[in-house]
Motif scaffolding. Structure first.
Motif, PDB file in Angstrom:
ATOM      1  N   VAL A 176       0.860  -1.179   0.000  1.00 38.40           N
ATOM      2  CA  VAL A 176       0.000   0.000   0.000  1.00 38.40           C
ATOM      3  C   VAL A 176       0.899   1.234   0.000  1.00 38.40           C
ATOM      4  CG1 VAL A 176      -1.699   1.301   1.297  1.00 38.40           C
ATOM      5  CG2 VAL A 176      -1.881  -1.182   1.182  1.00 38.40           C
ATOM      6  N   GLY A 177       0.581   2.189  -0.868  1.00 33.02           N
ATOM      7  CA  GLY A 177       1.395   3.395  -0.885  1.00 33.02           C
ATOM      8  C   GLY A 177       1.088   4.281  -2.072  1.00 33.02           C
ATOM      9  N   LEU A 178       1.525   5.531  -1.976  1.00 33.89           N
ATOM     10  CA  LEU A 178       1.237   6.530  -3.004  1.00 33.89           C
ATOM     11  C   LEU A 178       2.340   6.629  -4.049  1.00 33.89           C
ATOM     12  CD1 LEU A 178      -0.076   9.420  -0.715  1.00 33.89           C
ATOM     13  CD2 LEU A 178      -1.448   7.946  -2.210  1.00 33.89           C
ATOM     14  N   SER A 179       3.522   6.114  -3.731  1.00 33.36           N
ATOM     15  CA  SER A 179       4.677   6.326  -4.595  1.00 33.36           C
ATOM     16  C   SER A 179       4.985   5.064  -5.403  1.00 33.36           C
ATOM     17  CB  SER A 179       5.866   6.716  -3.717  1.00 33.36           C
ATOM     18  OG  SER A 179       6.986   7.051  -4.499  1.00 33.36           O
ATOM     19  N   ILE A 180       6.172   5.021  -5.978  1.00 33.86           N
ATOM     20  CA  ILE A 180       6.719   3.794  -6.539  1.00 33.86           C
ATOM     21  C   ILE A 180       7.921   3.411  -5.686  1.00 33.86           C
ATOM     22  CG2 ILE A 180       5.862   4.099  -8.872  1.00 33.86           C
ATOM     23  CD1 ILE A 180       8.589   5.179  -9.676  1.00 33.86           C
ATOM     24  N   TYR A 181       8.171   2.128  -5.582  1.00 32.09           N
ATOM     25  CA  TYR A 181       9.144   1.619  -4.626  1.00 32.09           C
ATOM     26  C   TYR A 181      10.103   0.660  -5.317  1.00 32.09           C
ATOM     27  CZ  TYR A 181       5.571   3.558  -1.648  1.00 32.09           C
ATOM     28  OH  TYR A 181       4.674   4.408  -1.066  1.00 32.09           O
ATOM     29  N   LEU A 182      11.401   0.849  -5.038  1.00 29.10           N
ATOM     30  CA  LEU A 182      12.421   0.111  -5.770  1.00 29.10           C
ATOM     31  C   LEU A 182      13.118  -0.966  -4.937  1.00 29.10           C
ATOM     32  CD1 LEU A 182      14.166   3.095  -7.614  1.00 29.10           C
ATOM     33  CD2 LEU A 182      11.971   1.988  -8.099  1.00 29.10           C
ATOM     34  N   ASP A 183      12.969  -0.904  -3.639  1.00 23.10           N
ATOM     35  CA  ASP A 183      13.691  -1.829  -2.766  1.00 23.10           C
ATOM     36  C   ASP A 183      12.777  -2.988  -2.394  1.00 23.10           C
ATOM     37  OD1 ASP A 183      16.236  -1.386  -0.424  1.00 23.10           O
ATOM     38  OD2 ASP A 183      14.821  -3.050  -0.340  1.00 23.10           O
ATOM     39  N   PRO A 184      13.274  -4.225  -2.473  1.00 25.22           N
ATOM     40  CA  PRO A 184      12.431  -5.362  -2.089  1.00 25.22           C
ATOM     41  C   PRO A 184      11.877  -5.234  -0.666  1.00 25.22           C
ATOM     42  CG  PRO A 184      14.451  -6.143  -3.114  1.00 25.22           C
ATOM     43  CD  PRO A 184      14.604  -4.657  -2.944  1.00 25.22           C
ATOM     44  N   GLY A 185      12.655  -4.623   0.222  1.00 21.35           N
ATOM     45  CA  GLY A 185      12.221  -4.442   1.601  1.00 21.35           C
ATOM     46  C   GLY A 185      11.045  -3.514   1.762  1.00 21.35           C
ATOM     47  N   ASP A 186      10.711  -2.770   0.723  1.00 15.95           N
ATOM     48  CA  ASP A 186       9.563  -1.867   0.764  1.00 15.95           C
ATOM     49  C   ASP A 186       8.242  -2.613   0.623  1.00 15.95           C
ATOM     50  OD1 ASP A 186      11.308   0.685  -1.130  1.00 15.95           O
ATOM     51  OD2 ASP A 186      11.109   0.437   1.045  1.00 15.95           O
ATOM     52  N   TYR A 187       8.300  -3.838   0.144  1.00 17.31           N
ATOM     53  CA  TYR A 187       7.089  -4.597  -0.174  1.00 17.31           C
ATOM     54  C   TYR A 187       6.778  -5.629   0.899  1.00 17.31           C
ATOM     55  CZ  TYR A 187       7.438  -2.541  -4.816  1.00 17.31           C
ATOM     56  OH  TYR A 187       7.499  -1.650  -5.861  1.00 17.31           O
ATOM     57  N   ASP A 188       5.489  -5.861   1.106  1.00 20.48           N
ATOM     58  CA  ASP A 188       5.104  -6.832   2.128  1.00 20.48           C
ATOM     59  C   ASP A 188       4.283  -7.996   1.595  1.00 20.48           C
ATOM     60  OD1 ASP A 188       2.867  -4.305   3.499  1.00 20.48           O
ATOM     61  OD2 ASP A 188       2.665  -5.549   1.708  1.00 20.48           O
ATOM     62  N   SER A 189       3.981  -8.012   0.316  1.00 23.75           N
ATOM     63  CA  SER A 189       3.278  -9.149  -0.289  1.00 23.75           C
ATOM     64  C   SER A 189       4.031  -9.573  -1.545  1.00 23.75           C
ATOM     65  CB  SER A 189       1.839  -8.781  -0.651  1.00 23.75           C
ATOM     66  OG  SER A 189       1.094  -8.451   0.490  1.00 23.75           O
ATOM     67  N   TRP A 190       4.215 -10.879  -1.691  1.00 20.75           N
ATOM     68  CA  TRP A 190       4.975 -11.416  -2.816  1.00 20.75           C
ATOM     69  C   TRP A 190       4.244 -12.603  -3.432  1.00 20.75           C
ATOM     70  CZ3 TRP A 190       9.668  -9.526  -4.602  1.00 20.75           C
ATOM     71  CH2 TRP A 190      10.259  -8.526  -3.809  1.00 20.75           C
ATOM     72  N   GLY A 191       4.389 -12.738  -4.741  1.00 23.48           N
ATOM     73  CA  GLY A 191       3.917 -13.928  -5.425  1.00 23.48           C
ATOM     74  C   GLY A 191       4.959 -15.031  -5.342  1.00 23.48           C
ATOM     75  N   GLN A 192       4.613 -16.187  -5.901  1.00 19.45           N
ATOM     76  CA  GLN A 192       5.491 -17.348  -5.814  1.00 19.45           C
ATOM     77  C   GLN A 192       6.579 -17.319  -6.875  1.00 19.45           C
ATOM     78  OE1 GLN A 192       2.652 -17.368  -7.398  1.00 19.45           O
ATOM     79  NE2 GLN A 192       3.106 -18.416  -9.317  1.00 19.45           N
ATOM     80  N   GLY A 193       6.412 -16.514  -7.895  1.00 17.59           N
ATOM     81  CA  GLY A 193       7.408 -16.391  -8.949  1.00 17.59           C
ATOM     82  C   GLY A 193       7.095 -17.250 -10.159  1.00 17.59           C
ATOM     83  N   THR A 194       7.617 -16.831 -11.301  1.00 17.95           N
ATOM     84  CA  THR A 194       7.478 -17.582 -12.546  1.00 17.95           C
ATOM     85  C   THR A 194       8.829 -17.578 -13.254  1.00 17.95           C
ATOM     86  OG1 THR A 194       6.168 -17.824 -14.574  1.00 17.95           O
ATOM     87  CG2 THR A 194       6.677 -15.572 -13.890  1.00 17.95           C
ATOM     88  N   GLN A 195       9.208 -18.733 -13.776  1.00 19.61           N
ATOM     89  CA  GLN A 195      10.534 -18.882 -14.391  1.00 19.61           C
ATOM     90  C   GLN A 195      10.537 -18.342 -15.811  1.00 19.61           C
ATOM     91  OE1 GLN A 195      13.542 -20.333 -13.092  1.00 19.61           O
ATOM     92  NE2 GLN A 195      14.393 -19.485 -14.989  1.00 19.61           N
ATOM     93  N   VAL A 196      11.557 -17.560 -16.118  1.00 22.30           N
ATOM     94  CA  VAL A 196      11.809 -17.096 -17.479  1.00 22.30           C
ATOM     95  C   VAL A 196      13.202 -17.579 -17.867  1.00 22.30           C
ATOM     96  CG1 VAL A 196      12.209 -15.101 -18.948  1.00 22.30           C
ATOM     97  CG2 VAL A 196      10.309 -15.091 -17.312  1.00 22.30           C
ATOM     98  N   THR A 197      13.272 -18.314 -18.969  1.00 18.73           N
ATOM     99  CA  THR A 197      14.541 -18.831 -19.454  1.00 18.73           C
ATOM    100  C   THR A 197      14.753 -18.377 -20.885  1.00 18.73           C
ATOM    101  OG1 THR A 197      14.338 -20.791 -18.042  1.00 18.73           O
ATOM    102  CG2 THR A 197      15.934 -20.890 -19.844  1.00 18.73           C
ATOM    103  N   VAL A 198      15.874 -17.713 -21.134  1.00 13.24           N
ATOM    104  CA  VAL A 198      16.192 -17.195 -22.453  1.00 13.24           C
ATOM    105  C   VAL A 198      17.444 -17.897 -22.954  1.00 13.24           C
ATOM    106  CG1 VAL A 198      16.620 -15.158 -23.853  1.00 13.24           C
ATOM    107  CG2 VAL A 198      15.218 -14.974 -21.774  1.00 13.24           C
ATOM    108  N   SER A 199      17.330 -18.571 -24.079  1.00 16.61           N
ATOM    109  CA  SER A 199      18.459 -19.303 -24.638  1.00 16.61           C
ATOM    110  C   SER A 199      19.076 -18.511 -25.785  1.00 16.61           C
ATOM    111  CB  SER A 199      18.012 -20.673 -25.121  1.00 16.61           C
ATOM    112  OG  SER A 199      16.991 -20.553 -26.086  1.00 16.61           O
ATOM    113  N   SER A 200      20.368 -18.711 -25.963  1.00 17.30           N
ATOM    114  CA  SER A 200      21.091 -17.968 -27.011  1.00 17.30           C
ATOM    115  C   SER A 200      21.062 -18.726 -28.323  1.00 17.30           C
ATOM    116  CB  SER A 200      22.532 -17.744 -26.570  1.00 17.30           C
ATOM    117  OG  SER A 200      23.158 -18.969 -26.277  1.00 17.30           O
TER     118      SER A 200
END
Length: 124
Positions: free
Chosen positions: A100-124
Motif C-alpha cells: 500500500v502506498g502513493l509512490s513507486i518503490y524500488l527496494d524489495p524491503g519496501d514490499y510486504d506481499s509477494w507472489g510465488q514467482g514464474t521462471q523465465v529462461t532465455v536461450s542464445s
C-alpha cells in the motif's frame, strides 16, 4: 496483505518476447503500488520495474529500460510486465510484489506481499 499469482513465464530464444501477468486478490488493488523483481541462480534479488497505484508513474531498471514495460489494469486486478528483445542474462525467476502506498518503490524491503514467482529462461 494481498495474494499474488504470477503467470506467463516460459522458455524463449534470445530476441523473443514474453508477457508476465500478476493477478491480485481482493477489492483494494488500486491502493497497492506494484513491482517486479527477478532472481537468477546464485544472485541476489534484483529490481526490474515498479508502477504506482494509479499507473501514472513507472520506473524501470537501467538493464531493462527500453525493452521491458510495466503496466496495470486496475479493473482486472492485474499488473503486467511486457518483455521484448530478451537476452540470456534476463533468465531468472520473476516475482511480483505489492504494498500500500502513493509512490513507486524500488527496494524489495519496501514490499510486504509477494507472489510465488514464474521462471523465465532465455536461450542464445
Amino acid at each position: 496483505q494481498v495474494q499474488l499469482v504470477e503467470s506467463g513465464g516460459g522458455s524463449v530464444q534470445a530476441g523473443g518476447s514474453l508477457r508476465l501477468s500478476c493477478a491480485a486478490s481482493g477489492r483494494t488493488f488500486i491502493t497497492y503500488a506494484m513491482g517486479w523483481f527477478r532472481q537468477a541462480p546464485g544472485k541476489e534479488r534484483e529490481f526490474v520495474a515498479a508502477i504506482s497505484r494509479s499507473g501514472g508513474s513507472t520506473y524501470s531498471a537501467d538493464s531493462v529500460k527500453g525493452r521491458f514495460t510495466i503496466s496495470r489494469d486496475n479493473a482486472k486486478n492485474t499488473v503486467y510486465l511486457r518483455m521484448n528483445s530478451l537476452k540470456p542474462e534476463d533468465t531468472a525467476v520473476y516475482s511480483c510484489a505489492a504494498r500500500v502506498g502513493l509512490s513507486i518503490y524500488l527496494d524489495p524491503g519496501d514490499y510486504d506481499s509477494w507472489g510465488q514467482g514464474t521462471q523465465v529462461t532465455v536461450s542464445s
